[in-house]
Enzyme design. Sequence first.
Site, PDB file in Angstrom:
ATOM      1  CG  HIS A  19      -0.262   0.044   2.538  1.00 20.24           C
ATOM      2  ND1 HIS A  19       0.350   1.170   3.037  1.00 20.24           N
ATOM      3  CD2 HIS A  19      -0.094  -0.914   3.495  1.00 20.24           C
ATOM      4  CE1 HIS A  19       0.851   0.916   4.245  1.00 20.24           C
ATOM      5  NE2 HIS A  19       0.597  -0.353   4.529  1.00 20.24           N
ATOM      6  CB  CYS A  47       1.979  -3.359   5.257  1.00 21.16           C
ATOM      7  SG  CYS A  47       0.433  -3.956   5.974  1.00 21.16           S
TER       8      CYS A  47
END
Length: 417
Positions: free
Chosen positions: A345, A363
């Site tokens: 992301h 992440c």
Amino acid sequence: MSQIRILRSRGLALPAVLLAVVLGAAACGGHDGGTSDDRGGAPGKGASAAPAGARVNVTPAAHRTGVAPGAPVTVAVTGGTLAAVTVTPDGPASDGVSPVAVTGALDQARHTWTSDRTMTPGTSYTVKVTAADAAGHRTQTTSTFATAAAARVNGVTPTPLNHAVVGVGLPVSLAFDKPVVDRAAVERALRITTSPPVQGSWGWLTDPTTGIQRVDWRPDNYWKPGTTVTLTARLSGIDTGGGRYLRRDIHDTFRIGTARISYADLRAHTLRVTENGRTVKTFKISAGRPAYPTWNGRMVVMEKQSTVRMTSASVAIATSKDSADFYDEDVKDAVRITTSGTFVHAAPWNAAVMGVSNASHGCIGMDTADARWFFDRATRGDLVITSGSTRATVDKGNGYGEWNLSVDQWRALSALG
């Protein structure tokens, strides 16, 4: 950052299909025998008998109720042969589900027809039989019975569906609302056909994050672009254990698109995107910091959302705003690759360390423009392969982590050996 999102849906309601098995023709010179027995008295209501020369017996017996959905339907004839048998539902099941027709096959002598699948619970069925005696006289026999309603049910969510175009890493997956005890019974009802032919196997998994049990069909190697895959799951009427029934069949076809595989090097802090074996982009990234390292291994794109709210509390990292690890952010261009909450992301707050160090909570973060490019390109089923992390390899059931198993390890997870 990371976040847990659990998607659930109910099983599909599929339309009933009326299937007839035509098994032969009467000898020439015969005539229709009608629907009554002119040699032995009129049949009872709901059933008609063949002439004495060709006597038909249907099991379950006429008017029987409460028949187990897994019970076989058999039709036998003496003094003749069977020409055609159909077993069709009379209408919707008692719970409104579209019921299935029952298929079957004749023995070589055409004396016995036996069903080869389960029936929908809570459904009235009509059996129609055409038989012929040695002289070629044809007659029809009709009988009805009803299956028992399911006191308890199990739901199933298939992936993919709706003629989707997916990446080379997406398995065929059936996720169950409740654990399946009789896995072999379910697996025997499943069939995968592909064009061109592909070798693969079913395997049973439990997601360590959600506890959801599923059975996946994974090819031995990544799918080849252009492959067409068809799932046929004849599940209606299967008892998954303890009288908990599945109620719907599933049938769908999907196609494999671009071979998009991305390689995240967590030491070099780069993400290299390939399409059909050719590198198309390389990005600077910042992955999980030492306290919250990113998973190693092969992961598969599950979904993507333009905005996802991610909180430290949702992944049990920090609940207090006073903690240095607390976060509550609306994250842009989020591509999910594990159920436990790993995403690729946009992470503009880490812009200064992109390509330099790992600073996230697990992440894979990128610059805003790079994340938008990756998001726009990403397709469910694309692979993201990470290396260089201090964390273990992602669990086989965490998302579609089964690609981290060898072919032999994967095949060992089948209930049929």
